[in-house]
Design an enzyme around this catalytic site. Structure first.
Site, PDB file in Angstrom:
ATOM      1  N   LYS A  76       0.840  -1.216   0.000  1.00  0.00           N
ATOM      2  CA  LYS A  76       0.000   0.000   0.000  1.00  0.00           C
ATOM      3  C   LYS A  76       0.869   1.259   0.000  1.00  0.00           C
ATOM      4  O   LYS A  76       0.630   2.180  -0.755  1.00  0.00           O
ATOM      5  CB  LYS A  76      -0.906   0.059   1.255  1.00  0.00           C
ATOM      6  N   ARG A 124      -8.772   0.908   9.895  1.00  0.00           N
ATOM      7  CA  ARG A 124      -8.300  -0.450  10.156  1.00  0.00           C
ATOM      8  C   ARG A 124      -9.404  -1.324  10.732  1.00  0.00           C
ATOM      9  O   ARG A 124      -9.203  -2.507  10.949  1.00  0.00           O
ATOM     10  CB  ARG A 124      -7.198  -0.439  11.208  1.00  0.00           C
ATOM     11  N   ARG A 131      11.670  -6.619   4.713  1.00  0.00           N
ATOM     12  CA  ARG A 131      11.505  -5.182   4.493  1.00  0.00           C
ATOM     13  C   ARG A 131      12.528  -4.349   5.276  1.00  0.00           C
ATOM     14  O   ARG A 131      12.786  -4.606   6.451  1.00  0.00           O
ATOM     15  CB  ARG A 131      10.087  -4.804   4.924  1.00  0.00           C
ATOM     16  N   ARG A 137      12.022  -2.438  10.794  1.00  0.00           N
ATOM     17  CA  ARG A 137      11.019  -1.993  11.771  1.00  0.00           C
ATOM     18  C   ARG A 137      10.830  -3.017  12.876  1.00  0.00           C
ATOM     19  O   ARG A 137      10.770  -4.208  12.611  1.00  0.00           O
ATOM     20  CB  ARG A 137       9.683  -1.787  11.042  1.00  0.00           C
ATOM     21  N   ARG A 171       0.140  -9.241  13.485  1.00  0.00           N
ATOM     22  CA  ARG A 171      -0.419  -8.180  12.631  1.00  0.00           C
ATOM     23  C   ARG A 171      -1.297  -8.784  11.534  1.00  0.00           C
ATOM     24  O   ARG A 171      -2.334  -8.213  11.183  1.00  0.00           O
ATOM     25  CB  ARG A 171       0.709  -7.347  12.014  1.00  0.00           C
TER      26      ARG A 171
HETATM   27  P1  AMP Z   1       1.360   0.150   9.466  1.00  0.00           P
HETATM   28  O1  AMP Z   1       2.635   0.847   9.160  1.00  0.00           O
HETATM   29  O2  AMP Z   1       0.176   0.758   8.769  1.00  0.00           O
HETATM   30  O3  AMP Z   1       1.445  -1.350   9.259  1.00  0.00           O
HETATM   31  O4  AMP Z   1       1.074   0.387  11.026  1.00  0.00           O
HETATM   32  C1  AMP Z   1       1.972  -0.052  12.019  1.00  0.00           C
HETATM   33  C2  AMP Z   1       1.247  -0.178  13.345  1.00  0.00           C
HETATM   34  O5  AMP Z   1       0.705   1.105  13.726  1.00  0.00           O
HETATM   35  C3  AMP Z   1       0.055  -1.114  13.351  1.00  0.00           C
HETATM   36  O6  AMP Z   1       0.430  -2.460  13.562  1.00  0.00           O
HETATM   37  C4  AMP Z   1      -0.763  -0.548  14.517  1.00  0.00           C
HETATM   38  O7  AMP Z   1      -0.205  -0.921  15.771  1.00  0.00           O
HETATM   39  C5  AMP Z   1      -0.562   0.944  14.347  1.00  0.00           C
HETATM   40  N1  AMP Z   1      -1.592   1.532  13.460  1.00  0.00           N
HETATM   41  C6  AMP Z   1      -1.415   2.091  12.235  1.00  0.00           C
HETATM   42  N2  AMP Z   1      -2.569   2.530  11.718  1.00  0.00           N
HETATM   43  C7  AMP Z   1      -3.522   2.243  12.643  1.00  0.00           C
HETATM   44  C8  AMP Z   1      -4.933   2.433  12.708  1.00  0.00           C
HETATM   45  N3  AMP Z   1      -5.612   2.997  11.694  1.00  0.00           N
HETATM   46  N4  AMP Z   1      -5.582   2.013  13.822  1.00  0.00           N
HETATM   47  C9  AMP Z   1      -4.920   1.451  14.850  1.00  0.00           C
HETATM   48  N5  AMP Z   1      -3.608   1.223  14.850  1.00  0.00           N
HETATM   49  C10 AMP Z   1      -2.897   1.617  13.765  1.00  0.00           C
END
Ligand code: AMP
Length: 215
Positions: free
Chosen positions: A13, A88, A127, A160, A171
């Site tokens: 994404k 989410r 990654r 990360r 996740r």
């Molecule tokens: P991402 O980089 O989008 O995979 O986000 C990394 C982490 O940030 C996720 O595993 C969640 O812990 C938190 N996170 C990101 N976006 C959201 C969201 N919209 N709602 C809740 N937690 C989020």
């Protein structure tokens, strides 16, 4: 263009969002990036978010909804925006719809980037991200020319914390349970589109452009 990008962690994404923002000159709004910055800055918000992120759990809705609300009110969002990693879950999607209705900026599309589970695991464990410019690499599929160093800006690449194997599994489970139902949510509202996110980045981007803009 007012777009939500859907897809499991590792579906690409963020990569497609970066190409779309280059093409359209609109902001990419990534809740993950905003939260990681808050963690790095050591702000109270970051401290609250970190424990959830380290476990691969979602940060509480009220925290991320507050962040998004502030961000969508910024003037640069008037031209459009790409939401990456938000919403989410259904509660976030419903709140977003209400918020955008008030701002008179309804979504045009929700694009689901679909990638098989086996591929996701390799993408996430491999990654690496640049500390300087956030450029992403993958040690299996798209390594940098020099190990650990960004091709674009020479910055240091990092893995990360939440891209470690146990957290990744969590996740992906959280995605299946809470985020995947949004595909149906947007199907019902008539704005769902989908693309197979397998293949080269540019090849996928061509398909994305055709799906979203017909060209
Ligand atoms: P991402 O980089 O989008 O995979 O986000 C990394 C982490 O940030 C996720 O595993 C969640 O812990 C938190 N996170 C990101 N976006 C959201 C969201 N919209 N709602 C809740 N937690 C989020």
């Amino acid at each position: 263009m007012r777009l939500v990008l859907l897809g499991a962690p590792g579906a690409g994404k963020g990569t497609q969002a970066k190409k779309l923002i280059e093409k359209h000159g609109i902001p990419q709004i990534s809740t993950g990036d905003i939260l990681r910055k808050a963690v790095a800055d050591g702000s109270p918000l970051g401290k609250e978010a970190k424990s959830y992120m380290d476990k691969g759990e979602l940060v509480p809705d009220k925290v991320v909804i507050g962040l998004i609300e502030d961000r969508l009110k910024q003037p640069d969002c008037k031209k459009g925006f790409i939401l990456d990693g938000f919403p989410r879950n259904t509660a976030q999607a419903e709140t977003l719809d209400a918020m955008l209705k008030k701002l008179n900026m309804p979504l045009d599309s929700a694009l689901s980037v679909d990638v098989p589970k086996d591929d996701l695991m390799k993408r996430l464990t491999g990654r690496r991200t640049c500390k300087g410019c956030q450029q992403m690499y993958n040690v299996y599929f798209s390594p940098p020319k020099k190990n650990g160093v960004c091709d674009k800006c020479g910055g240091e690449l990092f893995h990360r914390d939440d891209d470690k194997e146990e957290t990744i599994k969590r996740r992906l489970d959280v995605y299946d349970a809470q985020t995947a139902p949004l595909i149906n949510y947007y199907k019902k509202s008539g704005i769902l589109k989908s693309v197979i996110g397998v293949g080269g980045i540019d090849e996928i981007f061509k398909k994305v452009c055709i799906i979203l803009e017909g060209k």
